[in-house]
Enzyme design. Structure first.
Site, PDB file in Angstrom:
ATOM      1  N   ASP A 130      -0.033  11.438  -7.634  1.00 22.23           N
ATOM      2  CA  ASP A 130      -1.153  10.697  -7.060  1.00 22.23           C
ATOM      3  C   ASP A 130      -1.881  11.644  -6.114  1.00 22.23           C
ATOM      4  O   ASP A 130      -1.469  11.865  -4.978  1.00 22.23           O
ATOM      5  CB  ASP A 130      -0.646   9.452  -6.330  1.00 22.23           C
ATOM      6  CG  ASP A 130      -1.787   8.641  -5.719  1.00 22.23           C
ATOM      7  OD1 ASP A 130      -2.950   9.100  -5.818  1.00 22.23           O
ATOM      8  OD2 ASP A 130      -1.512   7.572  -5.153  1.00 22.23           O
ATOM      9  N   LYS A 147     -11.340   9.365  -3.668  1.00 20.84           N
ATOM     10  CA  LYS A 147     -11.843   9.953  -2.427  1.00 20.84           C
ATOM     11  C   LYS A 147     -12.853  11.089  -2.684  1.00 20.84           C
ATOM     12  O   LYS A 147     -13.990  10.804  -2.990  1.00 20.84           O
ATOM     13  CB  LYS A 147     -10.666  10.352  -1.531  1.00 20.84           C
ATOM     14  CG  LYS A 147      -9.846   9.083  -1.192  1.00 20.84           C
ATOM     15  CD  LYS A 147      -8.838   9.170  -0.105  1.00 20.84           C
ATOM     16  CE  LYS A 147      -8.349   7.751   0.224  1.00 20.84           C
ATOM     17  NZ  LYS A 147      -6.925   7.546   0.121  1.00 20.84           N
ATOM     18  N   TYR A 179       1.781   5.700  -0.420  1.00 15.85           N
ATOM     19  CA  TYR A 179       0.843   4.630  -0.734  1.00 15.85           C
ATOM     20  C   TYR A 179       0.081   5.020  -1.992  1.00 15.85           C
ATOM     21  O   TYR A 179      -0.417   6.140  -2.099  1.00 15.85           O
ATOM     22  CB  TYR A 179      -0.136   4.424   0.423  1.00 15.85           C
ATOM     23  CG  TYR A 179      -1.191   3.363   0.164  1.00 15.85           C
ATOM     24  CD1 TYR A 179      -0.828   2.018   0.010  1.00 15.85           C
ATOM     25  CD2 TYR A 179      -2.547   3.700   0.069  1.00 15.85           C
ATOM     26  CE1 TYR A 179      -1.789   1.042  -0.222  1.00 15.85           C
ATOM     27  CE2 TYR A 179      -3.513   2.720  -0.153  1.00 15.85           C
ATOM     28  CZ  TYR A 179      -3.134   1.395  -0.301  1.00 15.85           C
ATOM     29  OH  TYR A 179      -4.085   0.429  -0.531  1.00 15.85           O
TER      30      TYR A 179
HETATM   31  C1  LIG Z   1      -6.413   6.174  -0.607  1.00 16.72           C
HETATM   32  C2  LIG Z   1      -5.304   6.312  -1.558  1.00 16.72           C
HETATM   33  C3  LIG Z   1      -5.159   5.449  -2.664  1.00 16.72           C
HETATM   34  C4  LIG Z   1      -6.018   4.240  -2.855  1.00 16.72           C
HETATM   35  O1  LIG Z   1      -7.360   4.546  -3.058  1.00 16.72           O
HETATM   36  P1  LIG Z   1      -8.468   3.397  -2.807  1.00 16.72           P
HETATM   37  O2  LIG Z   1      -9.733   4.046  -3.231  1.00 16.72           O
HETATM   38  O3  LIG Z   1      -8.386   3.050  -1.358  1.00 16.72           O
HETATM   39  O4  LIG Z   1      -8.100   2.245  -3.662  1.00 16.72           O
HETATM   40  C5  LIG Z   1      -4.161   5.716  -3.574  1.00 16.72           C
HETATM   41  N1  LIG Z   1      -3.333   6.760  -3.414  1.00 16.72           N
HETATM   42  C6  LIG Z   1      -3.426   7.598  -2.373  1.00 16.72           C
HETATM   43  C7  LIG Z   1      -2.501   8.765  -2.273  1.00 16.72           C
HETATM   44  C8  LIG Z   1      -4.397   7.393  -1.397  1.00 16.72           C
HETATM   45  O5  LIG Z   1      -4.460   8.216  -0.333  1.00 16.72           O
END
Ligand SMILES: *Cc1c(COP(=O)(O)O)cnc(C)c1O
Length: 431
Positions: free
Chosen positions: A241, A269, A146
């Site tokens: 990511d 995060k 994701y």
């Molecule tokens: C949480 C997450 C996102 C998205 O971040 P948001 O702040 O919810 O938009 C993208 N990539 C990874 C790996 C994530 O865990």
């Protein structure tokens, strides 16, 4: 068990009249586990308290950011101090430089960084930058990873979508989805074959170096090495990511664990310390393609917001202390070993694992290496596990395809209490 959820249930009835599904992010709804969500009143350390006064040991940690637990005094003090200066100026502040410096010092592949407001914005912008630099359109991602909810990345995208059993999303034009190839995670061979065939058209390859959105699935070193070698060979940009793994699996992220350097890194995060922050960074050469230095446009009214910067700075400084990650790792190992022992005693097909303070638990006896493996998990059993744990005061994400986050506020006794609860719940899961 007779936990009282009356206040939360009443609020949920109101919420669904006003907010789609009653929530502002889908997985919060607890639909897949046959529940409605507990509405949270407050939190402290690793404890959450809901509107009915139920207390929980929290393994969600706001889905990743709360590595210090809730309301850490250092973070609260930093926010309070900055509040006196104002909440947003739309002009540069010293705080942005301070956070940028901390990120550049921490993450080995980052020389320059741009702040945004969420992980979604970070990955979306990194993809645009990669396309701008290469002049190519096609991107490669991996099933079950994701990367936020931008159109181009919402193809076979793990937890939120898997939990709700919808394939992709209406509203994403076919022409956009067609620019994204989604391949099998940890399958170096099929990746190499695709690159041999299409490498010259591939703008970027984006990957979660430790996947946390299909449950916890670490990449093999061979897989990440192959991504690095093949993207370099074909002039494609490799994006790690690290929105979840950055400052989580190690201070410098998964790239320091594996010692493999991507071209671009996305963060989120933890760098916001519980406030909305995302970031993307890379070499000076690449990052200078971004406006106003270069032609690739990306902007934000609240980007670099002083309150968010202050929370991020305080968090990063606090976690950058000797022994911090070692003790998180010890706590995670205690949890995971306890869970695995309880699983064996109960004799059910399940397995727990962890990378640092990201822990996973799959209700399958298969070793999970990719999304197809993850989907062999018994969702009914997970749902019963979730309900049992919640009733015993243990708060985990309401999906088989999420991870548990351990914070520095989780003490040995919190973990032992969690393992005891799990022992009881696992026993009830034998058919
Ligand atoms: C949480 C997450 C996102 C998205 O971040 P948001 O702040 O919810 O938009 C993208 N990539 C990874 C790996 C994530 O865990």
């Amino acid at each position: 068990m007779t936990t009282n959820f009356q206040s939360s249930q009443k609020l949920f009835q109101k919420a669904i009249q006003l907010i789609p599904g009653g929530v502002n992010s889908p997985v919060r709804a607890c639909k897949s586990v046959g529940m409605t969500p507990a509405f949270i009143h407050h939190a402290d350390g690793c404890t959450l308290v809901d509107m009915d006064g139920n207390r929980y040991i929290d393994y969600v940690g706001s889905w990743g950011p709360m590595i210090l637990g809730h309301r850490h005094p250092v973070v609260i003090e930093a926010i309070t101090r900055v509040l006196e200066r104002g909440t947003s100026f739309g002009a540069p502040t010293d705080l942005e430089i301070e956070l940028a410096q901390l990120v550049v010092d921490a993450v080995p592949s980052i020389e320059m960084v741009r702040m945004v407001n969420s992980g979604t914005e970070a990955t979306m912008s990194a993809i645009r930058l990669a396309r701008g630099i290469t002049g190519r359109d096609i991107i490669i991602k991996f099933d079950g990873c994701y990367h936020g909810h931008a159109d181009a990345l919402l193809v076979s995208a793990g937890s939120g979508i898997a939990t709700l059993a919808i394939s992709g999303s209406p509203g994403v034009p076919d022409v956009i989805a067609a620019q994204t190839l989604s391949l099998t995670y940890n399958d170096s061979q099929s990746f190499t074959q695709i690159m041999d065939r299409m490498g010259s058209q591939i703008a970027a390859v984006i990957v979660e170096p430790v996947a946390g959105n299909m449950g916890m699935v670490p990449a093999t070193e061979n897989f990440l090495k192959t991504l690095r070698t093949e993207t370099s060979r074909h002039g494609s940009i490799l994006i790690f990511d690290e929105v979840m793994t950055g400052f989580r699996v190690a201070y410098g992220g998964a790239q320091t664990l594996y010692n493999i350097m991507p071209d671009l890194t996305t963060l989120g995060k933890i760098i916001g310390g519980g406030l909305p922050v995302g970031a993307y960074g890379g070499s000076r050469d690449f990052m200078e393609h971004i406006a106003p230095q270069g032609p690739v446009y990306q902007a934000g009214t609240l980007s670099g917001n002083p309150l968010a910067m202050a929370a991020g700075i305080a968090t990063l400084k606090q976690i950058h202390t000797p022994g911090f990650y070692e003790s998180l790792d010890t706590a995670s190992a205690l949890l995971v070993d306890g869970l695995n022992t309880a699983i064996q005693e109960a004799g059910i097909p399940a397995r727990a694992n962890h990378v640092g303070s990201m822990a996973g638990l799959f209700f399958t006896d298969k070793i999970v290496r990719n999304f197809d493996d993850a989907k062999t998990a018994d969702l009914k059993r997970f749902s019963n596990f979730y309900n049992g744990m919640l009733n015993r005061g243990i708060y985990i994400a309401p999906s088989q395809f999420e991870v548990l986050f351990i914070s520095s506020a989780h003490s040995t006794s919190h973990i032992e209490e969690t393992v005891h609860a799990a022992q009881a719940v696992f026993k009830g899961l034998r058919i």
